[in-house]
Design an enzyme around this catalytic site. Structure first.
Site, PDB file in Angstrom:
ATOM      1  N   GLU A 185     -29.218 -39.930 -37.733  1.00 23.80           N
ATOM      2  CA  GLU A 185     -30.061 -39.691 -38.908  1.00 23.80           C
ATOM      3  C   GLU A 185     -31.516 -40.066 -38.669  1.00 23.80           C
ATOM      4  O   GLU A 185     -32.435 -39.418 -39.180  1.00 23.80           O
ATOM      5  CB  GLU A 185     -29.532 -40.485 -40.120  1.00 23.80           C
ATOM      6  CG  GLU A 185     -28.283 -39.898 -40.752  1.00 23.80           C
ATOM      7  CD  GLU A 185     -26.986 -40.377 -40.126  1.00 23.80           C
ATOM      8  OE1 GLU A 185     -27.021 -40.890 -38.988  1.00 23.80           O
ATOM      9  OE2 GLU A 185     -25.932 -40.245 -40.754  1.00 23.80           O
ATOM     10  N   ALA A 214     -24.011 -34.329 -42.537  1.00 21.96           N
ATOM     11  CA  ALA A 214     -24.460 -33.657 -43.770  1.00 21.96           C
ATOM     12  C   ALA A 214     -25.112 -32.334 -43.395  1.00 21.96           C
ATOM     13  O   ALA A 214     -25.650 -32.183 -42.288  1.00 21.96           O
ATOM     14  CB  ALA A 214     -25.454 -34.555 -44.492  1.00 21.96           C
ATOM     15  N   GLU A 254     -19.674 -41.031 -40.488  1.00 24.06           N
ATOM     16  CA  GLU A 254     -19.493 -41.859 -41.693  1.00 24.06           C
ATOM     17  C   GLU A 254     -18.175 -41.508 -42.385  1.00 24.06           C
ATOM     18  O   GLU A 254     -17.468 -42.382 -42.887  1.00 24.06           O
ATOM     19  CB  GLU A 254     -20.682 -41.665 -42.641  1.00 24.06           C
ATOM     20  CG  GLU A 254     -21.955 -42.265 -42.056  1.00 24.06           C
ATOM     21  CD  GLU A 254     -23.180 -41.988 -42.910  1.00 24.06           C
ATOM     22  OE1 GLU A 254     -23.501 -40.803 -43.110  1.00 24.06           O
ATOM     23  OE2 GLU A 254     -23.795 -42.951 -43.381  1.00 24.06           O
ATOM     24  N   GLY A 307     -23.193 -37.994 -41.065  1.00 20.57           N
ATOM     25  CA  GLY A 307     -22.190 -38.021 -42.122  1.00 20.57           C
ATOM     26  C   GLY A 307     -20.786 -37.768 -41.587  1.00 20.57           C
ATOM     27  O   GLY A 307     -19.802 -38.227 -42.178  1.00 20.57           O
TER      28      GLY A 307
HETATM   29  C1  LIG Z   1     -26.561 -39.038 -47.660  1.00 13.54           C
HETATM   30  C2  LIG Z   1     -26.907 -39.019 -46.173  1.00 13.54           C
HETATM   31  C3  LIG Z   1     -25.757 -38.695 -45.321  1.00 13.54           C
HETATM   32  C4  LIG Z   1     -25.923 -38.650 -43.867  1.00 13.54           C
HETATM   33  O1  LIG Z   1     -26.123 -39.936 -43.336  1.00 13.54           O
HETATM   34  C5  LIG Z   1     -27.037 -37.747 -43.457  1.00 13.54           C
HETATM   35  C6  LIG Z   1     -26.646 -36.868 -42.282  1.00 13.54           C
HETATM   36  O2  LIG Z   1     -25.521 -36.712 -41.905  1.00 13.54           O
HETATM   37  S1  LIG Z   1     -27.925 -36.070 -41.549  1.00 13.54           S
HETATM   38  C7  LIG Z   1     -27.165 -35.065 -40.319  1.00 13.54           C
HETATM   39  C8  LIG Z   1     -26.770 -35.853 -39.130  1.00 13.54           C
HETATM   40  N1  LIG Z   1     -26.343 -34.979 -38.083  1.00 13.54           N
HETATM   41  C9  LIG Z   1     -27.140 -34.608 -37.065  1.00 13.54           C
HETATM   42  O3  LIG Z   1     -28.250 -35.062 -36.963  1.00 13.54           O
HETATM   43  C10 LIG Z   1     -26.571 -33.635 -36.087  1.00 13.54           C
HETATM   44  C11 LIG Z   1     -27.530 -32.509 -35.891  1.00 13.54           C
HETATM   45  N2  LIG Z   1     -27.027 -31.504 -34.956  1.00 13.54           N
HETATM   46  C12 LIG Z   1     -27.059 -31.662 -33.627  1.00 13.54           C
HETATM   47  O4  LIG Z   1     -27.466 -32.665 -33.089  1.00 13.54           O
HETATM   48  C13 LIG Z   1     -26.614 -30.498 -32.806  1.00 13.54           C
HETATM   49  O5  LIG Z   1     -26.774 -29.330 -33.557  1.00 13.54           O
HETATM   50  C14 LIG Z   1     -25.138 -30.584 -32.342  1.00 13.54           C
HETATM   51  C15 LIG Z   1     -25.012 -31.717 -31.339  1.00 13.54           C
HETATM   52  C16 LIG Z   1     -24.259 -30.807 -33.534  1.00 13.54           C
HETATM   53  C17 LIG Z   1     -24.717 -29.250 -31.682  1.00 13.54           C
HETATM   54  O6  LIG Z   1     -25.612 -28.948 -30.650  1.00 13.54           O
HETATM   55  P1  LIG Z   1     -25.532 -27.547 -29.911  1.00 13.54           P
HETATM   56  O7  LIG Z   1     -24.151 -27.259 -29.505  1.00 13.54           O
HETATM   57  O8  LIG Z   1     -26.594 -27.598 -28.873  1.00 13.54           O
HETATM   58  O9  LIG Z   1     -25.897 -26.458 -31.011  1.00 13.54           O
HETATM   59  P2  LIG Z   1     -27.229 -26.320 -31.894  1.00 13.54           P
HETATM   60  O10 LIG Z   1     -27.986 -27.584 -31.954  1.00 13.54           O
HETATM   61  O11 LIG Z   1     -27.943 -25.091 -31.478  1.00 13.54           O
HETATM   62  O12 LIG Z   1     -26.606 -26.108 -33.345  1.00 13.54           O
HETATM   63  C18 LIG Z   1     -25.841 -24.949 -33.651  1.00 13.54           C
HETATM   64  C19 LIG Z   1     -26.181 -24.501 -35.043  1.00 13.54           C
HETATM   65  O13 LIG Z   1     -25.725 -25.482 -35.956  1.00 13.54           O
HETATM   66  C20 LIG Z   1     -26.744 -25.845 -36.848  1.00 13.54           C
HETATM   67  N3  LIG Z   1     -26.549 -27.247 -37.209  1.00 13.54           N
HETATM   68  C21 LIG Z   1     -26.252 -28.272 -36.385  1.00 13.54           C
HETATM   69  N4  LIG Z   1     -26.089 -29.407 -37.089  1.00 13.54           N
HETATM   70  C22 LIG Z   1     -26.291 -29.075 -38.380  1.00 13.54           C
HETATM   71  C23 LIG Z   1     -26.259 -29.815 -39.570  1.00 13.54           C
HETATM   72  N5  LIG Z   1     -25.961 -31.131 -39.593  1.00 13.54           N
HETATM   73  N6  LIG Z   1     -26.541 -29.171 -40.706  1.00 13.54           N
HETATM   74  C24 LIG Z   1     -26.820 -27.862 -40.724  1.00 13.54           C
HETATM   75  N7  LIG Z   1     -26.868 -27.112 -39.610  1.00 13.54           N
HETATM   76  C25 LIG Z   1     -26.598 -27.713 -38.459  1.00 13.54           C
HETATM   77  C26 LIG Z   1     -28.015 -25.632 -36.044  1.00 13.54           C
HETATM   78  O14 LIG Z   1     -29.121 -25.481 -36.884  1.00 13.54           O
HETATM   79  C27 LIG Z   1     -27.665 -24.350 -35.304  1.00 13.54           C
HETATM   80  O15 LIG Z   1     -27.855 -23.293 -36.206  1.00 13.54           O
HETATM   81  P3  LIG Z   1     -28.443 -21.887 -35.694  1.00 13.54           P
HETATM   82  O16 LIG Z   1     -28.556 -21.098 -36.938  1.00 13.54           O
HETATM   83  O17 LIG Z   1     -27.449 -21.402 -34.711  1.00 13.54           O
HETATM   84  O18 LIG Z   1     -29.748 -22.223 -35.045  1.00 13.54           O
END
Ligand SMILES: CCC[C@H](O)CC(=O)SCCNC(=O)CCNC(=O)[C@H](O)C(C)(C)COP(=O)([O-])OP(=O)([O-])OC[C@H]1O[C@@H](n2cnc3c(N)ncnc32)[C@H](O)[C@@H]1OP(=O)([O-])[O-]
Length: 719
Positions: free
Chosen positions: A123, A61, A103, A100
């Site tokens: 999450e 998400a 999911e 998500g």
């Molecule tokens: C109804 C409920 C549904 C559901 O169950 C809820 C969810 O899914 S909750 C979500 C569950 N998902 C998670 O918890 C995953 C969260 N994300 C991560 O763990 C890491 O970002 C990821 C492994 C994806 C990439 O790592 P990496 O390669 O070291 O790179 P990085 O970390 O530097 O990120 C690069 C840029 O992407 C951005 N951004 C990333 N994800 C999101 C996002 N979901 N959204 C928006 N933005 C996101 C991040 O801010 C950054 O922006 P900026 O402007 O460049 O600073």
């Protein structure tokens, strides 16, 4: 957004397009809904593949949408529609499928993953649970124990592990989308009923109640007050005990509570804070995006005590060639043995070969002549460090970066010992240095942006969260720790016990209270520093009253314990008693209580009843107040830097966002009002005097933490 293409005549390919991680924003969800309808309505299309652009399936998400009004099609019905589709839908997972994103893949009928892909339901780390059916589908697919592990820890698993769990159907080393398209063509005529995970029974081990009880107990123990891990267990329990629809209802209720909780806000703030610290800036205007690092191939570590050993391991494990120097033969041999052991144990855990051959050991500082970067890690003694820097400057090639692992000494004084002071920075690691995530990169007035950029990049390569901070006594972390420790001692003088203070701080969420932490790190460390500063002197040598130093209230309690050789765990006695030296089980010590009574009587201090609120407010608000001073002085660029340092380096509970975020949640006016109250009661404690920046923020209407930088800029420009 999402794109639709027809491939191989009969496969509808839906590509998620939302850089950088194809998060499921409103536009992406709308795209999926529309394109699924299109694929299902086109008679030529027999199956569907969903993938993400740029080799990334989906990061979940869109977290940025959580703060605002949600719009666009909701996730749950979208995923249900995919699962209910009359044509097979295959997820082609490259890069990541998280939250998500996974999911969504669980709603598909098949999952093909690239061998380098990672999947997970993180999450919980954002204060949530997998609320788009993840908590109900995952246990039905991979079983309750594995689902509990993944959902309560939020850990990312490799494609190989996912295959073992049965979470993906196939892994490939080739082009995942091509493989998925071929797969989709093959399964065109297969019945789909057996592929809809929501219809699966949730297979439970026979002793499932015992399992849930054990997991719940362990989660409560480690959660330190966080509510999301507990809700995650409850949601999986619903999957195990209720029909799917009722389980989904329970998932919805639990998510609703979490979604609006302060903890979820704190954890989501912290997610972005971690990323914000990478976009560092210096008061000179130098920034992360305009300062290029220089590549480092070969590094050296000088001094192989506890810190030097950890740093050597961190460098070698990350693939750097390291020259490790210790001048005494015996210490060198001991260090070599210890480092090899650490590398071997780490390699065994990760299933790789130990990087023993990356390290060359030596006793002679000349052996670092050709390295690109040196990290000095000798004792925390300015005279000794200065000498080492003079030697390094004479021995190393002129372009070598010279870094000091110091926890608070003046970087500028070290830079002055060298030919090229612009190449000198501090690299403050935290013990154990190969484990702890935090690195403070300290720039002095002469440090160049090149040196800062290079140290920041090195930190990233060795897996650290690096924060660039200015040069001052204690930098950010230890500077803020000082008033915190000081208040804890004053509270003892006024009637509290170490057990009570620690209990309050641990209930707040710290892994360890201040006194247990001091016992662990050794009371003698601070004592030596206070001796060097002329603080921990007996009255006769300074002529000063015991409880006053340099015109301020001072507590000699720690010094008095050290005079009794009570250095903490290592001597079996400190603020607590231990069964034997080195033991970690802290027990209240009647001797200490008598000692405190006698001390109070000697100084005519009347013990009063100190409550929970006073402990928290005095310890935390004095620390936060110092945080505002640090921001005002430009030592940290923003509140995020401080919060990241405290969570990663000082065990501040992550679900409270960090000290500055906590101040914002408590309310800046309340923090100000309580500091004023305590300062009035203790006018000889300057750390309680509210910082002008705090006053300014309150006067500006206590803007949200994301807007503080604007106020800070104004305050600094007026200074
Ligand atoms: C109804 C409920 C549904 C559901 O169950 C809820 C969810 O899914 S909750 C979500 C569950 N998902 C998670 O918890 C995953 C969260 N994300 C991560 O763990 C890491 O970002 C990821 C492994 C994806 C990439 O790592 P990496 O390669 O070291 O790179 P990085 O970390 O530097 O990120 C690069 C840029 O992407 C951005 N951004 C990333 N994800 C999101 C996002 N979901 N959204 C928006 N933005 C996101 C991040 O801010 C950054 O922006 P900026 O402007 O460049 O600073």
């Amino acid at each position: 957004m999402a794109q639709y293409t027809r491939v191989s005549g009969s496969v509808g390919l839906i590509t998620l397009q939302s850089p950088p991680v194809n998060a499921l924003s409103a536009a992406v969800r709308q795209g999926i809904v529309d394109l699924m309808q299109r694929a299902l309505s086109e008679p030529e299309v027999k199956s569907v593949v969903i993938c993400g652009q740029n080799g990334i399936f989906c990061g979940g998400a869109d977290i940025k949408e959580f703060g605002g009004q949600m719009s666009g099609p909701p996730l749950i019905p979208m995923i249900h529609a995919i699962e209910a589709a009359s044509k097979p839908v295959v997820a082609a997972i490259e890069g990541i499928a998280l939250g998500g994103g996974l999911e969504l893949a669980l709603g598909c009928h098949y999952r093909i993953a690239h061998s380098k892909a990672k999947v997970g339901l993180p999450e919980v780390t954002l204060g949530l649970l997998p609320g788009a059916g993840g908590s109900q589908r995952l246990p039905r697919l991979i079983g309750v124990p594995a689902a509990l592990d993944l959902i309560t820890t939020g850990r990312h698993v490799t494609a190989a592990e996912a295959l073992k769990f049965g979470l993906v159907d196939q892994i490939t080393d080739h082009n995942t989308v091509n493989v998925a398209v071929k797969f989709a063509q093959r399964v065109t005529d297969q019945p789909l009923d057996a592929r809809r995970i929501s219809t699966y029974p949730c297979l439970c081990p026979p002793d499932v109640d015992v399992l849930f009880e054990e997991v719940m107990q362990s989660v409560r123990r480690t959660a330190r007050g966080a509510i999301a891990p507990i809700a995650c267990v409850q949601a999986v329990r619903a999957a195990a005990t209720l029909p799917y629809n009722q389980g989904m209802e329970r998932e919805r209720e639990l998510l609703a509570t979490l979604f609006t909780s302060g903890q979820a806000h704190a954890l989501q703030y912290f997610f972005f804070a971690q990323r914000a610290v990478g976009r560092w800036s210096m008061p000179s205007g130098a920034r992360w995006d305009t300062s290029k690092p220089r590549p480092v191939h070969k590094a050296a570590v000088i001094g192989l005590g506890t810190m030097g050993r950890g740093i050597t391991v961190a460098l070698a494990q990350a693939g750097f060639s390291v020259v490790a120097v210790e001048t005494q033969e015996k210490q060198l041999m001991e260090a070599k043995q210890a480092i090899s052991g650490m590398l071997e144990r780490g390699a065994k855990r990760r299933g790789v070969a130990p990087a023993l051959d990356k390290i060359n050991y030596g006793r002679n500082i000349q052996s670092v002549a050709d390295v690109d970067l040196v990290i000095e890690a000798v004792f925390e003694d300015m005279a000794l460090k200065k000498k080492v820097f003079q030697q390094l400057s004479a021995v190393c090639k002129p372009s070598t970066f010279l870094c000091s692992n110091t926890s608070g000494l003046d970087i500028d004084q070290l830079a002055c010992q060298t030919r090229n002071p612009e190449l000198v920075v501090g690299m403050h690691f935290f013990a154990p240095a190969h484990v702890m995530k935090l690195l403070e990169v300290v720039y002095g007035p002469k440090s160049s942006p090149l040196a800062v950029a290079t140290a920041m990049q090195l930190g990233k390569k060795i897996g650290k969260v690096s924060v660039a901070v200015g040069n001052c006594r204690g930098f950010v972390g230890n500077r803020m720790l000082k008033p915190y420790l000081e208040q804890a001692l004053f509270l003892l003088e006024e009637g509290a016990t170490p057990e009570f203070v620690d209990q309050v701080l641990e209930e707040f969420g710290f892994a360890m209270g201040v006194f247990r932490m001091s016992d662990l790190s050794g009371l003698d460390v601070g004592w030596k520093v206070r001796m060097a500063d002329g603080l921990a002197m007996p009255d006769s040598t300074t002529g000063q009253p015991t409880r006053l130093r340099q015109g301020r209230r001072y507590s000699p309690l720690g010094d008095l314990l050290c005079e009794q050789r009570r250095f903490g765990q290592k001597t079996g006695r400190g603020w607590y008693q231990y069964d034997k030296p080195g033991s970690q089980v802290a027990k209240p010590d009647p001797w200490l209580h008598r000692f405190l009574d006698e001390y109070r009587a000697r100084h005519a201090l009347v013990a009063h009843r100190i409550d929970h609120q006073e402990v928290l407010e005095r310890c935390l608000y004095s620390m936060i107040n110092e945080g505002f001073r640090i921001l005002e002085d430009g030592i940290a660029a923003g509140p995020e830097d401080i919060d990241v340092i405290y969570v990663f380096g000082y065990s501040w509970p992550r679900h409270r966002g960090g000290p500055m975020f906590y101040a914002a949640t408590v309310g800046l006016n309340k923090v100000l009002e309580r500091l004023e109250h305590y300062y009035q009661a203790h006018p000889d404690v300057p750390s309680l005097q509210p910082c002008p920046l705090l006053r300014k923020l309150v006067a500006s209407g206590s803007p949200p933490i994301q807007k503080w930088r604007e106020v800070i800029k104004k305050v600094r420009s007026q200074l």
